[in-house]
Design an enzyme around this catalytic site. Structure first.
Site, PDB file in Angstrom:
ATOM      1  N   GLU A 144     -10.754   6.754   4.021  1.00  0.00           N
ATOM      2  CA  GLU A 144      -9.780   6.270   4.816  1.00  0.00           C
ATOM      3  C   GLU A 144     -10.020   6.742   6.274  1.00  0.00           C
ATOM      4  OE1 GLU A 144      -6.679   5.945   1.094  1.00  0.00           O
ATOM      5  OE2 GLU A 144      -6.080   5.298   2.998  1.00  0.00           O
ATOM      6  N   ASP A 167       0.875  -1.147   0.054  1.00  0.00           N
ATOM      7  CA  ASP A 167       0.034   0.101  -0.010  1.00  0.00           C
ATOM      8  C   ASP A 167       0.737   1.230   0.137  1.00  0.00           C
ATOM      9  OD1 ASP A 167      -3.290   0.393   1.400  1.00  0.00           O
ATOM     10  OD2 ASP A 167      -2.294   1.797   0.196  1.00  0.00           O
TER      11      ASP A 167
HETATM   12  C1  GLC Z   1      -4.317   4.211  -0.209  1.00  0.00           C
HETATM   13  C2  GLC Z   1      -5.354   3.019   0.129  1.00  0.00           C
HETATM   14  C3  GLC Z   1      -5.525   1.970  -0.917  1.00  0.00           C
HETATM   15  C4  GLC Z   1      -5.039   2.515  -2.411  1.00  0.00           C
HETATM   16  C5  GLC Z   1      -3.746   3.159  -2.235  1.00  0.00           C
HETATM   17  C6  GLC Z   1      -3.201   3.870  -3.649  1.00  0.00           C
HETATM   18  O1  GLC Z   1      -3.857   4.484   0.753  1.00  0.00           O
HETATM   19  O2  GLC Z   1      -4.890   2.631   1.175  1.00  0.00           O
HETATM   20  O3  GLC Z   1      -6.479   1.513  -0.822  1.00  0.00           O
HETATM   21  O4  GLC Z   1      -5.225   1.631  -3.191  1.00  0.00           O
HETATM   22  O5  GLC Z   1      -3.366   4.196  -1.391  1.00  0.00           O
HETATM   23  O6  GLC Z   1      -4.108   5.014  -3.661  1.00  0.00           O
END
Ligand code: GLC
Length: 507
Positions: free
Chosen positions: A476, A276
């Site tokens: 988030e 992530d």
């Molecule tokens: C974010 C999320 C994830 C996403 C990634 C790229 O923090 O946790 O779901 O795919 O970063 O944007």
């Protein structure tokens, strides 16, 4: 033309032959995913470092966010990869989590919690198919979806990204989404690579804290949070994103048992694991130690938002991982396993042979056919909680309908987070769309008057009132809530309408 090895028969041979010719730096380049924002002003680094992937994170935008603008940007990037020695194409990815939500004009769907309420796997497959069609029309063949989180505590800010609290429903709809996204053949121009996320236990943290600690025994972790992955792998998913959360205090990004022994060993996952957003930075120790711990735990591709000039950037990552291999801290076989997985996924997509899909595909972005799927999804996502005195369905020919509440005339609230910008925004958003107020005006008969006031003023004398309440958009950790009650403002409008004695529908 990219390097194609004429004599090799199958993917494994092709990839093996390609890997034999790769330098260590080129292999590590394939394991490096840079955010487009980090490449601004230095896009040549795609060539310099033979990068394997570029993403657009939640808030990384481009100047022209129309479908045409995205298609031009991705074509320019892909042209750069053709200038590398081996011409291995870039894998471009975004979070199209409720339609291709970075594109002005793309069709947007209900978020997963709404799709979960439909309980309709066939519909979810169609939603994913339309999303893949719009993604690939803009030159992006990789979607960081479906999220197969099993949301066990509604205080979690990402509950709306989950199909629900039931592992069976999440498994069924997650598989449907993978099938729709990857289509009958992953090599089709309109098919995109799914990325099942976030492995594992993201929806089970204590108190619903985003990126928190999932405290549970292994049997419960497997029973509640693993089924979505088991079936997605069986359905052909070839990329999985690792979760920020911990399991019983240990970060998933450094969890060798769960990443390698369980996922790649026991479950036989042959695709690749992507981190992530800067998630390895949360592991203990220095950046070099974080890289060693995550790659040795089984991570294959690392998502790096930072470019040279900021700490923990993709240039440092490549330098440090190269050192770690030369020092024997990260075995060469681990690098080769990671690169093979990435290259086999690119090969399975026919990435080298994908060309721009052209004007006809672009014209399907936001098309009436695609929007019809979204309207169907919205309709089927509606949940009737209560219908006192059989007030519903409403007559289309009453004298006056009064609309109230912050959400009644607010496209931004209807769309939620991950809409053009990461957090979304209340009020008008560029994507346009039909507010509930406009929809009611279109739905009622010519003899019916529709009035509107956010605060409920003027409701007296109406035949029925519709009050639309809800949350402001967020994404988030910004959505974590200890208190799930309606806002004071929303409650006040409901009280006001209730006091007027006008029959009331709350949405
Ligand atoms: C974010 C999320 C994830 C996403 C990634 C790229 O923090 O946790 O779901 O795919 O970063 O944007």
């Amino acid at each position: 033309m990219p390097v194609r090895l004429l004599f090799s028969q199958d993917a494994n041979d092709r990839v093996s032959a390609l890997m034999v010719s790769m330098t260590l730096e080129e292999k590590i380049g394939q394991m490096t995913q840079a955010d487009y924002g980090a490449l601004k002003g230095r896009v040549e680094d795609v060539v310099t470092y033979s990068l394997g992937s570029v993403l657009w994170g939640g808030d990384t935008e481009i100047p022209d966010i129309t479908a045409r603008g995205w298609a031009a940007t991705t074509a320019d990037l892909q042209a750069l990869s053709a200038r590398t020695r081996l011409k291995i194409p870039l894998l471009l990815g975004v979070d199209a989590v409720h339609g291709h939500n970075n594109v002005n004009g793309a069709v947007l769907f209900p978020h997963n919690i709404g799709l979960g309420a439909t309980r309709n796997a066939a519909l979810v497959e169609r939603v994913a198919r339309v999303t893949a069609d719009e993604l690939t029309a803009t030159g992006i063949p990789w979607d960081f979806a479906p999220c197969v989180a099993v949301a066990r505590d509604e205080r979690w800010g990402r509950t709306y990204e989950s199909f629900g609290e039931n592992p069976e429903l999440v498994r069924e709809l997650g598989v449907a989404y993978v099938k729709g996204m990857q289509g009958p053949r992953l090599t089709d121009a309109a098919s995109a690579l799914a990325c099942v996320k976030h492995y594992v236990g993201d929806g089970g943290t204590t108190g619903g804290k985003d990126q928190g600690n999932t405290e549970t025994d292994e049997e419960t972790l497997r029973r509640i949070h693993l089924p979505g992955y088991v079936d997605a792998i069986a359905a052909g998913a070839r990329s999985i994103m690792v979760s920020f959360n911990q399991w019983n205090g240990k970060k998933l990004h450094g969890h060798r048992y769960l990443l390698t022994d369980v996922l790649k060993g026991e479950l036989g996952f042959k695709g690749f694991l992507v981190s992530d957003w800067a998630a390895i930075d949360q592991l203990p120790g220095s950046y070099k130690e974080q890289i060693a711990a995550s790659i040795n735990a089984g991570l294959d591709m690392v998502m790096i938002p930072n470019g040279p000039g900021t700490d923990k950037n993709y240039q440092q990552f490549i330098t440090l991982l190269t050192e770690l291999v030369k020092e024997g801290v990260v075995p060469q076989v681990r690098i080769d396993d990671a690169v093979r997985r990435i290259l086999e996924a690119k090969d399975a997509m026919g990435l080298s042979d994908r060309m721009s899909r052209g004007q006809q595909a672009l014209e399907m972005v936001g098309s009436p056919e695609h929007r019809a799927v979204a309207r169907d999804a919205v309709r089927q996502s509606l949940v009737l909680l209560k219908n006192s005195q059989d007030l519903l369905p409403l007559s289309q020919n009453s004298g006056r309908v009064h609309l109230s509440g912050r959400g009644a005339d607010n496209i931004g609230m209807q769309c939620g987070g991950w809409t053009i910008i990461w957090q979304g925004k209340t009020g008008d958003v560029v994507v346009g769309g039909t507010t509930i107020r406009r929809a009611v005006e279109q739905a009622v008969g010519s003899g019916t008057k529709v009035t509107f006031s956010e605060d409920g003023e003027g409701v007296a004398g109406a035949d029925v009132a519709i009050v639309v309440v809800g949350e402001d958009p967020y994404a988030e950790m910004f959505g974590d809530r200890a208190d799930l009650r309606l806002s004071a403002g929303d409650s006040a409008v409901i009280e006001k309408i209730h006091a007027s004695g006008v029959p009331m529908v709350v949405v």
